[in-house]
Structure formats: structure tokens, C-alpha cells
Design a protein around this motif. Structure first.
Motif, short mmCIF file in Angstrom:
data_model
loop_
_atom_site.label_atom_id
_atom_site.label_comp_id
_atom_site.label_asym_id
_atom_site.label_seq_id
_atom_site.Cartn_x
_atom_site.Cartn_y
_atom_site.Cartn_z
N LEU A 146 2.03 -0.36 -4.42
CA LEU A 146 3.45 -0.97 -3.89
C LEU A 146 2.84 -1.87 -2.65
O LEU A 146 1.69 -1.26 -2.27
N GLU B 5 0.96 3.16 1.24
CA GLU B 5 1.66 4.24 0.47
C GLU B 5 1.17 5.74 1.12
O GLU B 5 -0.20 5.73 1.14
N TRP C 69 7.14 11.23 -4.71
CA TRP C 69 7.59 10.42 -3.88
C TRP C 69 7.10 10.65 -2.51
O TRP C 69 6.09 11.36 -2.56
N ASP D 279 9.32 3.91 5.21
CA ASP D 279 10.64 3.97 4.14
C ASP D 279 9.95 5.14 3.15
O ASP D 279 9.04 5.33 2.94
N TRP E 17 10.00 6.60 -0.38
CA TRP E 17 9.77 5.78 -1.89
C TRP E 17 9.83 7.02 -2.95
O TRP E 17 9.38 8.08 -2.86
#
Length: 198
Positions: A152, A156, A172, A184, A186
Motif C-alpha cells: 500500500l 505498512e 489487519w 490509520d 487497514w
């Protein structure tokens, strides 16, 4: 000594895993020890490695053995993930290094349906140079079934892998955009074959 987790085995004993700075030949060594239901120590296993190791995760297998996920330092890439299978006496039956051109660190392990799935943070294949998400599936003999990398935008930090109720897996973690101070959440879902769903 530092313990990362504890699992119960089929014989009602317990296996604790983590790392030690006092046992072994190196500064930091992977540590596994087994205790019975009354808390008596049955055996201790120290994983010596030139650059140091730490046992991050462990899961029992249906046949009474255990799969461990090890963070190994000292490679040309900084660190790699190692998956190993141990029997009830602490003997290593096999070990596989999960290594790419970057660094891999194991964070979550799943053993189900006679298969092993390892979730790692990885910089090996990232397009933006930050850490991405690496999933590796093997059978209980250590043979590779598939390896999938997901990237992403941003940094991450994968945290957890579980089986999805409808089949496949859910993952996640946290995502940091453009080196901001906040993260955030994800999540993604993949199939049994490692294909991306969402």
C-alpha cells in the motif's frame, strides 16, 4: 529473558517462547521452554545464530508438534524470517528461511488444515521503499505453496492474521502515510490461494 507468548499443547503442557540475553553464544538468542501442567520445567531450547534470534510466534500442529516463527538478525538484508517445526521434545525437524532482497520480520502465524501461513512485514518488494506485507504459505513438511506480497502507499505495519469465516484469510494492521505522525487502520482479505479480495 523475555517471553513473547505461551501456548498449550495437546498433552496439556505449555510452551513459552521469546528470547534470552544470558543463554547461548550470542547477545540475543531465541528461547523456547516447556513446562508441565504443574509448572515443572521439562526442557529448554536455545536457538543460537550468528546475528541473534528471537522467537516471535508459535502454534501447535494437529500431530502434536509445534511451528515457530523466528526473527533472525545478521543477514545482508538486516533480518529474515525463519519458520521451523519442532517435535514434543524440542528437536528441530526442519527450518526454512523466508528471505528476499530486503528485510522480513515475522508478526503472526496460523496453522490450519495441515498448512502454515506466516504474516511478515517486508521491504523486499516495496515499490515506494517502505515496508509492505508478505504472506507465505507452506505445508507441514515445510514445502512452499505460495508467497504473496502486498504494498500500500506508505509504511505498512501488519499486525495480525486470522482465518476468515467464509474462507481464506483476513489481515489487519497500521498504515503511515508520507511519514506523518499518525497511523490509520487497514484491513484486507485474501483467498486460500493468496489472491486479493479487498
Amino acid at each position: 529473558e523475555h517471553v513473547n507468548g505461551l501456548i498449550q499443547q495437546t498433552d496439556q503442557s505449555y510452551l513459552a517462547f521469546g528470547m534470552s540475553t544470558s543463554l547461548g553464544q550470542n547477545g540475543i538468542n531465541g528461547l523456547i521452554f516447556k513446562i508441565d501442567g504443574m509448572g515443572e520445567l521439562l526442557w529448554t531450547k536455545v536457538l543460537d545464530h550468528a546475528g541473534g534470534t528471537e522467537v516471535m510466534e508459535a502454534q501447535p500442529t494437529p500431530d502434536g508438534d509445534v511451528i515457530i516463527a523466528v526473527l533472525a538478525s545478521g543477514s545482508a538484508n538486516g533480518y529474515d524470517s525463519i519458520i521451523a517445526k519442532m517435535n514434543a521434545e524440542g528437536e528441530i525437524l526442519w527450518a526454512k528461511t523466508i528471505s528476499g532482497p530486503g528485510a522480513e520480520n515475522p508478526v503472526s502465524l496460523l496453522v490450519s488444515n495441515n498448512e502454515i501461513v506466516l504474516l511478515s512485514g517486508s521491504s523486499s518488494f516495496s515499490l515506494d521503499g517502505d515496508q509492505g506485507t508478505l504472506l507465505t504459505k507452506l505445508d507441514l513438511d515445510g514445502n512452499l505453496i505460495w508467497m504473496k506480497f502486498f504494498d500500500l502507499p506508505g509504511y505498512e505495519k501488519p499486525l495480525k492474521l486470522i482465518e476468515h469465516p467464509s474462507g481464506g484469510y483476513a489481515v489487519w494492521g497500521h498504515l503511515n502515510h508520507l511519514n506523518s505522525a499518525s497511523y490509520d487502520a487497514w484491513m484486507m482479505r485474501i483467498t486460500d490461494d493468496g489472491d486479493f479480495v479487498f
